[in-house]
Design a protein around this motif. Structure first.
Motif, PDB file in Angstrom:
ATOM      1  N   GLY A 155       0.686  -1.080  -0.012  1.00  0.00           N
ATOM      2  CA  GLY A 155       0.055  -0.076  -0.071  1.00  0.00           C
ATOM      3  C   GLY A 155       0.915   1.152  -0.007  1.00  0.00           C
ATOM      4  N   GLN A 156       0.232   2.519   0.486  1.00  0.00           N
ATOM      5  CA  GLN A 156       1.010   3.819   0.469  1.00  0.00           C
ATOM      6  C   GLN A 156       1.923   3.901   1.409  1.00  0.00           C
ATOM      7  OE1 GLN A 156      -1.805   6.790  -0.158  1.00  0.00           O
ATOM      8  NE2 GLN A 156      -3.303   5.619  -1.235  1.00  0.00           N
ATOM      9  N   LEU A 179      -4.589  -3.340   8.250  1.00  0.00           N
ATOM     10  CA  LEU A 179      -3.223  -3.544   7.573  1.00  0.00           C
ATOM     11  C   LEU A 179      -2.928  -4.916   7.087  1.00  0.00           C
ATOM     12  CD1 LEU A 179      -1.079  -1.631  10.309  1.00  0.00           C
ATOM     13  CD2 LEU A 179      -1.981  -0.649   8.020  1.00  0.00           C
ATOM     14  N   TRP A 180      -1.709  -5.174   6.140  1.00  0.00           N
ATOM     15  CA  TRP A 180      -1.668  -6.618   5.563  1.00  0.00           C
ATOM     16  C   TRP A 180      -0.085  -6.600   5.860  1.00  0.00           C
ATOM     17  CZ3 TRP A 180      -4.400  -2.603   2.911  1.00  0.00           C
ATOM     18  CH2 TRP A 180      -3.702  -2.333   1.785  1.00  0.00           C
ATOM     19  N   GLN A 181       0.517  -7.625   5.520  1.00  0.00           N
ATOM     20  CA  GLN A 181       2.094  -7.975   5.459  1.00  0.00           C
ATOM     21  C   GLN A 181       2.729  -7.757   4.066  1.00  0.00           C
ATOM     22  OE1 GLN A 181       1.347 -11.853   7.937  1.00  0.00           O
ATOM     23  NE2 GLN A 181       3.504 -11.036   8.457  1.00  0.00           N
ATOM     24  N   LEU A 182       3.735  -7.018   3.861  1.00  0.00           N
ATOM     25  CA  LEU A 182       4.328  -7.264   2.601  1.00  0.00           C
ATOM     26  C   LEU A 182       4.879  -8.598   2.638  1.00  0.00           C
ATOM     27  CD1 LEU A 182       7.093  -4.395   3.371  1.00  0.00           C
ATOM     28  CD2 LEU A 182       5.079  -4.502   1.791  1.00  0.00           C
ATOM     29  N   ASP A 183       5.061  -9.392   3.252  1.00  0.00           N
ATOM     30  CA  ASP A 183       5.243 -10.912   3.017  1.00  0.00           C
ATOM     31  C   ASP A 183       4.787 -11.723   4.149  1.00  0.00           C
ATOM     32  OD1 ASP A 183       7.306 -12.947   1.343  1.00  0.00           O
ATOM     33  OD2 ASP A 183       7.213 -13.329   3.413  1.00  0.00           O
ATOM     34  N   PRO A 184       4.234 -12.873   3.968  1.00  0.00           N
ATOM     35  CA  PRO A 184       3.647 -13.769   5.110  1.00  0.00           C
ATOM     36  C   PRO A 184       4.621 -13.972   6.031  1.00  0.00           C
ATOM     37  CG  PRO A 184       2.903 -14.493   3.099  1.00  0.00           C
ATOM     38  CD  PRO A 184       3.918 -13.351   2.698  1.00  0.00           C
ATOM     39  N   GLN A 185       6.233 -13.931   5.733  1.00  0.00           N
ATOM     40  CA  GLN A 185       7.228 -14.330   6.751  1.00  0.00           C
ATOM     41  C   GLN A 185       7.825 -13.316   7.293  1.00  0.00           C
ATOM     42  OE1 GLN A 185       7.363 -17.328   7.497  1.00  0.00           O
ATOM     43  NE2 GLN A 185       5.790 -17.839   5.799  1.00  0.00           N
ATOM     44  N   ILE A 186       7.622 -12.059   6.783  1.00  0.00           N
ATOM     45  CA  ILE A 186       8.199 -10.808   7.321  1.00  0.00           C
ATOM     46  C   ILE A 186       7.159  -9.885   8.051  1.00  0.00           C
ATOM     47  CG2 ILE A 186       9.199  -8.516   6.502  1.00  0.00           C
ATOM     48  CD1 ILE A 186      10.813 -11.196   5.826  1.00  0.00           C
ATOM     49  N   THR A 194       1.795  -3.196   5.704  1.00  0.00           N
ATOM     50  CA  THR A 194       1.581  -2.072   4.971  1.00  0.00           C
ATOM     51  C   THR A 194       0.073  -1.769   4.834  1.00  0.00           C
ATOM     52  OG1 THR A 194       1.828  -1.416   2.371  1.00  0.00           O
ATOM     53  CG2 THR A 194       1.305  -3.688   2.882  1.00  0.00           C
ATOM     54  N   GLY A 195      -0.274  -0.732   4.230  1.00  0.00           N
ATOM     55  CA  GLY A 195      -1.555  -0.101   4.276  1.00  0.00           C
ATOM     56  C   GLY A 195      -1.813   1.115   3.442  1.00  0.00           C
ATOM     57  N   ASP A 196      -3.036   1.580   3.278  1.00  0.00           N
ATOM     58  CA  ASP A 196      -3.099   2.930   2.742  1.00  0.00           C
ATOM     59  C   ASP A 196      -3.665   3.997   4.049  1.00  0.00           C
ATOM     60  OD1 ASP A 196      -2.996   2.071   0.114  1.00  0.00           O
ATOM     61  OD2 ASP A 196      -4.780   1.331   0.097  1.00  0.00           O
ATOM     62  N   PHE A 230       5.953   4.970   7.409  1.00  0.00           N
ATOM     63  CA  PHE A 230       6.769   5.426   6.253  1.00  0.00           C
ATOM     64  C   PHE A 230       5.800   5.478   4.884  1.00  0.00           C
ATOM     65  CE2 PHE A 230       9.244   3.369   9.615  1.00  0.00           C
ATOM     66  CZ  PHE A 230      10.481   4.144   9.505  1.00  0.00           C
ATOM     67  N   ARG A 231       5.852   6.612   4.458  1.00  0.00           N
ATOM     68  CA  ARG A 231       5.172   6.829   3.124  1.00  0.00           C
ATOM     69  C   ARG A 231       5.995   6.394   2.102  1.00  0.00           C
ATOM     70  NH1 ARG A 231       4.441  10.917  -0.349  1.00  0.00           N
ATOM     71  NH2 ARG A 231       5.515  12.553   0.975  1.00  0.00           N
ATOM     72  N   VAL A 232       5.479   5.453   1.205  1.00  0.00           N
ATOM     73  CA  VAL A 232       6.350   4.889  -0.014  1.00  0.00           C
ATOM     74  C   VAL A 232       6.294   5.878  -1.110  1.00  0.00           C
ATOM     75  CG1 VAL A 232       6.583   2.895  -1.557  1.00  0.00           C
ATOM     76  CG2 VAL A 232       5.764   2.629   0.744  1.00  0.00           C
ATOM     77  N   LEU A 233       7.473   6.461  -1.457  1.00  0.00           N
ATOM     78  CA  LEU A 233       7.804   6.982  -2.593  1.00  0.00           C
ATOM     79  C   LEU A 233       8.224   6.165  -4.048  1.00  0.00           C
ATOM     80  CD1 LEU A 233       9.795   9.903  -1.029  1.00  0.00           C
ATOM     81  CD2 LEU A 233       7.511   9.870  -1.265  1.00  0.00           C
ATOM     82  N   GLU A 234       9.124   5.209  -3.858  1.00  0.00           N
ATOM     83  CA  GLU A 234       9.493   4.584  -4.796  1.00  0.00           C
ATOM     84  C   GLU A 234       9.762   3.083  -4.037  1.00  0.00           C
ATOM     85  OE1 GLU A 234       9.925   5.441  -7.781  1.00  0.00           O
ATOM     86  OE2 GLU A 234       9.762   7.843  -7.748  1.00  0.00           O
TER      87      GLU A 234
END
Length: 386
Positions: free
Chosen positions: A267-268, A292-299, A303-305, A314-318
């Motif tokens: 997400g964002q 929210l949800w996980q970037l990876d099930p093992q990590i 992430t979310g909006d 942390f707002r994702v830019l790239e």
């Protein structure tokens, strides 16, 4: 190691002469700039007693942030290191409100002080006669006695224990090497309500604990784990994360809560959950609570909006496939001059990576390096919001 206090030392420190001497030494600056000179003054003034006086003053100063209100207490260095911060101790004591409680490893009394505010009856015991005499001074309202934690000497009480985490002078994460050993404590008090404070690094799954494991953080740092026997645990709860602020406020999440979260693309925002949530294995429950949800099930990165209120996000830019070259080029393009690097799930040392990025710009960013599946990925983010 610190000064090795004796019973005679404690007697002197509690005497009128000792109180006057402590007051005089407390007027010394005792900073790195003046310490040698101040110790020399103390030796000239108080001879062989200078070491105990200086040590006591320094320990009292060190305790101010950890144990507010303990200004007149006596400590040993090791006892202060292991003492539970007052905020955490009061959090635990609230769960024991109205009960009769026996702290069987009371040391200098940090836990007793918190318990005395909530419990109906509080007892303290310890094998260390010096620490026990300090506890009697520090928490005079609580009865203390010299006793072995593995030889029960009270009835009808909740037993609280804080085994020492050092064996042979080194920190240990082996439950059998604690003092007293955790398996022995569990065996001796099998039929009693039992609370055991221990290190958060213990392998809780290997313990097969028949109750609740609570992991507690304070001001963003994981402080301890606490084992609650089954009858003291909330029904249906075997894992709990408690996140406390310096003022004692906080929140908890448990494994009795839903853990259903979607599988989606990043997400964002990226959220690094509090360490207590991660150590307690409650990342999914925390994510479900906040959408929210996980970037990876093992990590453990989430992430979310949106970002939960009061949480560092942390707002994702790239998003780029991770390589040093590509990351260096991307940060140069963004005019990056300083960067916070967070890493999880990949074998990268931020302290080694940072100088190799050769940053020469003027702007600050955060970089999160992790993996999604088997692929290494880097997220370049705006500096975190809180």
């Amino acid at each position: 190691m610190g000064y090795d206090f004796t019973a005679q030392d404690v007697g002197y420190l509690l005497s009128p002469d000792g109180a006057l001497a402590l007051a005089e030494v407390d007027r010394f600056e005792l900073t790195s700039r003046t310490r040698l000179a101040d110790i020399g003054r103390a030796r000239t003034r108080f001879g062989d007693r200078a070491a105990m006086l200086v040590e006591t003053v320094l320990l009292r100063r060190k305790a101010i942030g950890k144990l507010p209100g303990s200004g007149g207490w006596l400590f040993t260095d090791e006892a202060l290191q292991q003492a539970t911060p007052s905020v955490v101790a009061r959090h635990r004591a609230r769960r024991l409100a109205g009960r009769s409680v026996h702290d069987v490893t009371c040391s200098v009394g940090a836990e007793l002080a918190a318990l005395s505010e909530t419990a109906s009856v509080v007892l303290g015991s310890d094998l260390d006669a010096v620490r026990l005499r300090m506890a009697a001074h520090n928490v005079p309202a609580v009865a203390v006695a010299r006793a072995d934690a593995l030889a029960p000497c009270s009835r009808g009480t909740v037993v609280v224990a804080d085994p020492a985490r050092r064996a042979g002078g080194r920190r240990t994460f082996d439950p059998a090497q604690l003092q007293p050993p955790l398996p022995d404590l569990v065996s001796v008090y099998r039929s009693r309500d039992l609370v055991v404070k221990c290190a958060p690094g213990l392998d809780f799954d290997a313990l097969a604990w028949d109750g609740e494991v609570e992991v507690t953080s304070l001001s963003g740092g994981v402080r301890e784990a606490c084992l609650w026997s089954r009858d003291l645990a909330e029904p249906g709860v075997t894992r709990r994360a408690s996140v406390l602020a310096a003022d004692g406020t906080g929140w908890t999440v448990t494994d009795a809560e839903p853990d259903d979260i979607p599988e989606r693309a990043p997400g964002q925002w990226i959220v690094d959950p509090d360490g207590a949530v991660v150590r307690a294995g409650l990342v999914r429950q925390y994510a479900a609570r906040h959408g929210l949800w996980q970037l990876d099930p093992q990590i453990a990165y989430l992430t979310g909006d949106t970002v939960p209120a009061g949480v560092r996000g942390f707002r994702v830019l790239e998003r780029i496939k991770f390589s040093e070259k590509v990351l260096r080029q991307e940060l140069a393009r963004l005019d990056c001059g300083s960067v916070e690097i967070l890493v999880r799930g990949v074998d990268i040392d931020p302290a080694v990576l940072r100088p190799r990025l050769k940053l020469k710009g003027t702007r600050a960013y955060s970089v999160i390096v992790t993996r999604i599946g088997r692929a290494g990925v880097a997220f370049v983010c705006a500096p975190p919001t809180v």
